[in-house]
Design an enzyme around this catalytic site. Structure first.
Site, PDB file in Angstrom:
ATOM      1  CB  THR A  69      58.396   2.094   8.959  1.00 23.05           C
ATOM      2  OG1 THR A  69      58.288   1.053   7.978  1.00 23.05           O
ATOM      3  CG2 THR A  69      59.555   1.831   9.895  1.00 23.05           C
ATOM      4  CG  ASP A  70      53.304   5.125   5.867  1.00 22.43           C
ATOM      5  OD1 ASP A  70      52.763   4.176   5.263  1.00 22.43           O
ATOM      6  OD2 ASP A  70      52.771   6.236   5.987  1.00 22.43           O
ATOM      7  CD1 TRP A  71      52.604  -1.152   2.618  1.00 23.84           C
ATOM      8  CD2 TRP A  71      52.836  -0.540   4.763  1.00 23.84           C
ATOM      9  NE1 TRP A  71      51.965  -2.090   3.401  1.00 23.84           N
ATOM     10  CE2 TRP A  71      52.098  -1.749   4.723  1.00 23.84           C
ATOM     11  CE3 TRP A  71      53.116   0.011   6.013  1.00 23.84           C
ATOM     12  CZ2 TRP A  71      51.634  -2.402   5.867  1.00 23.84           C
ATOM     13  CZ3 TRP A  71      52.649  -0.631   7.160  1.00 23.84           C
ATOM     14  CH2 TRP A  71      51.924  -1.816   7.075  1.00 23.84           C
ATOM     15  CG  LEU A 113      60.402   4.515   5.423  1.00 28.54           C
ATOM     16  CD1 LEU A 113      58.918   4.373   5.143  1.00 28.54           C
ATOM     17  CD2 LEU A 113      60.635   4.704   6.925  1.00 28.54           C
TER      18      LEU A 113
END
Length: 605
Positions: free
Chosen positions: A317-319, A321
Site C-alpha cells: 500500500t501507499d504510506w 493507510l
C-alpha cells in the site's frame, strides 16, 4: 566492522540448522523451509515497510522526532521488521553503505537472521519532497521523470535505470518505489513530475524501459533492483487536481469514462516483468469499483490486479493507510479514504482482504498478530503474502550476500561516467517552446553567441561566466536569461507545502518583471515545468521560452548557446488558460481547449 564486511549472517548457527540457506535448492522450497520455522511475530514483521533514517556518517540512527520514527534498533530488534524506505539525503555513498551494513548486522543478530530489504523513492533528480522524491546528493543527477519523457528516447530511459541500478545496489538499496506511470491528465495535479506525462503509449513504452534498466533486463536476481510500479490503477484523474495525500483530494473521477485508458501503462509494466505494485490513496467515484481508497479496494486489488492481470508479485500500500501520525509537528491523519470510520484493526483487515501484502508507512506488527490470534485474519492468509515477501528477498540474493563494499560504493556512485550520462540527459530533455527575433534583429534570439554580455537570474554568476561576461543589469547586457518555477499556491509551511497544487497562472508581478527585463534586452525565460503552467503571458513578454524538468544551469546554457542540441519535446499539453483547465475532464488526456502548445511540441535551434 570494516567497509568490506562479508560476514555470513548465519555462520554462527550453521547452515545445517538453517536449511533455507542452501542456495542449490529451488527458491520456492527455501521459502517453505523458512516459513515453516517462523513464529507468528516473525511473519508479522515482514508485512510492514516504513521510513527509516540513518546516522549522519553511516551509523545507526536514534529516534527521529521530525517524522516520528523509532530508532533503527527498535525497528529491527523490538518490532521484528525488515523492510525499510530510506529517508533523506546522505553526504556520501560510503555513508549509506556503512549504515546499510550496520543494519544488516543488526538483522543478522535476530533469531532467524532474515536480512533487511532497503527501498527508496527516486533520488537521482532535482526534487526535494519527502512524500515523492529526494535530491540526488552523491548520486548522478538526471532530469525528473517528465524530463526523461521529454527525450522520447527509450534507450536513454533504460540506460538511466541501469545506472541507477548500479548506484542503488552499490549502497544496498534493492527496491525502487517507482516508476510512477500515472497519466498526467489533470494539469493541476501536484504529482506529475515523477510521471512520464500525458500520453498512455509513451508512458507505457518508457515505463517498461525504466523497469528493464532497474531490473537488469531479463536477468532479475542478485544484481537487480526490484521495481514497484505505481499508483495502480492510475493516480492521475484527481478531482480539481488535488492530491489524495490530503482529505480534500481523496476523490478520483472519470467524467470522460477513461478508467481503462489509465491501465495501459501498467499493462506494459506487467509485460516488462515488474515485480511489485503500489495502489494509490485515491478512491474511485462513479465507476463499477467500490468507492474506497485503492489500498482497501478488493474489487481493484483482487478482481482487477490479481485476477484479470494475473499479478502474483508483491502489493504494498501507499504510506499511512492505517495510523494517524504527526509530520513536521502537524497532524497527518491516515489516508483511509472511504473507510475513515473504521478502527485501525478494521482497516488492516480490509487491506489484507483486498489483496495487499504489505502495509506501507506503518510499523505496528503487534496489531496484525492480535488480529490473527483473534481469528479475524487467518494464518494461511498471512502465509500467502509472507511467501511473496520472502521470495523477493531470496531472488535478490540477500540471504547469500546481504552486505556491500563501502569503498566501492564511493567509486561507483556518482562516477564521472554516470554524472556525464545524467548531464547529457538533462540537456536532451530541455525543450525550446518559443524563439522569436527581438525588434530590429536579423534572427531569433537563440542560440546566442558564447562570449556575449549576459544578465542572469536563477543562475550563479560563476557558471554563467563560462558562457559570457556577466553583467549586473539588463541595460548592460546583450541577452538576459531568467529561470522561473511553474506557479503554485502556497499552502502552509509543513508537509503540505511540498505539494505544488492550485492555480497554474503566473502572478502578475512575475509577468511584469519578465516584461520589464525584456523591454531592455533580448530575454530568454526557462521554466521548471513540474506542472503545465499557463505560459501565454511569459511567451508574449519574453523572446524565447524553454521548459525543463530538472537541468543544471550549465546544461541549460549549453543548449541556449548551441553547444548542445535542443532535442526535448513536450510530455503534455500546455493549456491556454485556467478556464480551459477547469473545464477539462480529469481522466481525459489532451482535453483542454485550444492549448497554447501541444504534446510533442519542441523547436530545434
Amino acid at each position: 566492522m570494516t567497509d568490506t564486511t562479508t560476514t555470513d549472517p548465519t555462520a554462527a548457527s550453521g547452515a545445517a540448522e538453517r536449511p533455507w540457506l542452501d542456495s542449490s535448492l529451488p527458491v520456492e522450497e527455501r521459502v517453505e523451509l523458512l516459513l515453516g520455522e517462523m513464529t507468528l511475530d516473525e511473519k508479522a514483521g515482514l508485512f510492514f515497510q516504513t521510513m527509516i533514517t540513518m546516522g549522519p556518517d553511516g551509523e545507526l540512527a536514534d529516534a527521529d522526532p521530525v517524522f516520528g520514527l523509532p530508532s533503527n534498533r527498535e525497528y529491527v530488534l523490538e518490532r521484528g521488521m525488515n523492510h525499510f524506505n530510506l529517508l533523506g539525503v546522505a553526504p556520501t555513498a560510503g555513508a549509506i553503505a556503512r549504515w546499510h551494513n550496520a543494519l544488516q548486522e543488526l538483522a543478522a543478530s535476530t533469531r532467524l537472521g532474515i536480512p533487511v530489504t532497503i527501498s527508496t523513492d527516486p533520488r537521482h533528480s532535482f526534487t526535494d519532497n519527502p512524500g515523492a522524491a529526494m535530491l540526488s546528493g552523491p548520486f548522478s543527477q538526471w532530469p525528473d521523470t517528465l524530463g526523461l519523457a521529454a527525450t522520447r528516447d527509450a534507450e536513454l530511459v533504460e540506460r538511466s535505470g541501469d545506472i541507477a541500478r548500479q548506484e542503488y545496489t552499490a549502497v544496498g538499496i534493492r527496491v525502487a518505489l517507482h516508476p510512477q506511470v500515472d497519466l498526467a491528465t489533470e494539469p493541476r495535479w501536484s504529482r506529475q513530475l515523477q510521471t512520464f506525462g500525458e500520453d498512455a503509449e509513451v508512458s507505457g513504452e518508457l515505463g517498461a524501459a525504466y523497469i528493464r534498466g532497474f531490473q537488469n533486463g531479463a536477468a532479475f536476481g542478485p544484481g537487480a533492483v526490484s521495481t514497484m510500479v505505481k499508483h495502480f490503477p492510475g493516480g492521475g484523474p484527481q478531482q480539481d487536481g488535488e492530491d489524495p495525500h490530503f482529505e480534500y483530494g481523496r476523490e478520483q473521477v472519470y467524467p470522460g469514462g477513461k478508467f481503462e485508458l489509465h491501465l495501459k501503462p501498467f499493462e506494459d509494466a506487467f509485460a516488462a516483468g515488474v515485480r511489485q505494485v503500489m495502489p494509490y490513496y485515491g478512491m474511485p467515484i462513479g465507476t463499477e469499483y467500490e468507492e474506497v481508497g485503492f489500498g482497501f479496494n478488493k474489487s481493484v486489488l483482487t478482481g482487477l490486479l490479481r485476477e484479470r492481470y494475473g499479478f502474483d508479485g508483491v502489493v504494498c500500500t501507499d504510506w499511512g493507510l492505517v495510523t494517524d501520525a504527526e509530520i513536521m509537528g502537524q497532524p497527518f491523519p491516515a489516508r483511509a479514504w472511504g473507510v475513515e470510520h473504521l478502527s485501525r484493526e478494521e482497516r488492516m483487515v480490509k487491506i489484507i482482504d483486498a489483496g495487499a501484502d504489505q502495509f506501507g508507512g506503518e510499523a505496528c506488527p503487534e496489531l496484525l498478530v492480535a488480529l490473527v490470534e483473534d481469528g479475524r485474519i487467518t494464518e494461511d492468509r498471512l502465509d500467502a503474502s509472507a511467501r511473496r515477501l520472502l521470495r523477493e528477498k531470496f531472488v535478490l540474493g540477500l540471504f547469500e550476500d546481504p552486505y556491500v563494499d563501502a569503498e566501492a560504493a564511493d567509486r561507483i556512485v556518482g562516477s564521472a561516467e554516470f554524472r556525464a550520462a545524467g548531464d547529457a540527459a538533462q540537456r536532451a530533455a530541455l525543450t525550446i517552446l518559443a524563439n522569436r527575433a527581438p525588434r530590429q534583429a536579423q534572427g531569433p534570439v537563440l542560440p546566442f553567441a558564447a562570449g556575449a554580455k549576459v544578465y542572469v537570474e536563477g543562475i550563479d554568476a560563476e557558471t554563467a561566466a563560462a558562457y559570457g561576461t556577466v553583467v549586473a543589469t539588463p541595460a548592460e547586457a546583450d541577452v538576459a536569461v531568467l529561470r522561473l518555477q511553474a506557479p503554485y499556491e502556497h499552502r502552509g509551511n509543513g508537509f503540505e507545502a511540498f505539494f505544488h497544487a492550485g492555480s497554474l497562472d503566473f502572478p502578475e508581478d512575475v509577468v511584469a518583471h519578465v516584461a520589464e527585463v525584456a523591454a531592455a534586452v533580448p530575454t530568454v525565460v526557462d521554466v521548471f515545468l513540474d506542472r503545465p503552467a499557463i505560459l501565454g503571458p511569459i511567451v508574449e513578454a519574453a523572446h524565447a521560452v524553454v521548459g525543463n524538468w530538472g537541468a543544471s544551469s550549465a546544461a541549460l546554457l549549453d543548449v541556449l548557446t548551441g553547444a548542445a542540441e535542443a532535442k526535448g519535446r513536450l510530455p503534455f499539453d500546455i493549456p491556454r488558460s485556467m478556464a480551459a483547465v477547469e473545464a477539462s475532464r480529469p481522466d481525459v488526456p489532451f482535453d483542454t481547449e485550444d492549448p497554447l502548445f501541444r504534446f510533442g511540441h519542441g523547436l530545434s535551434l
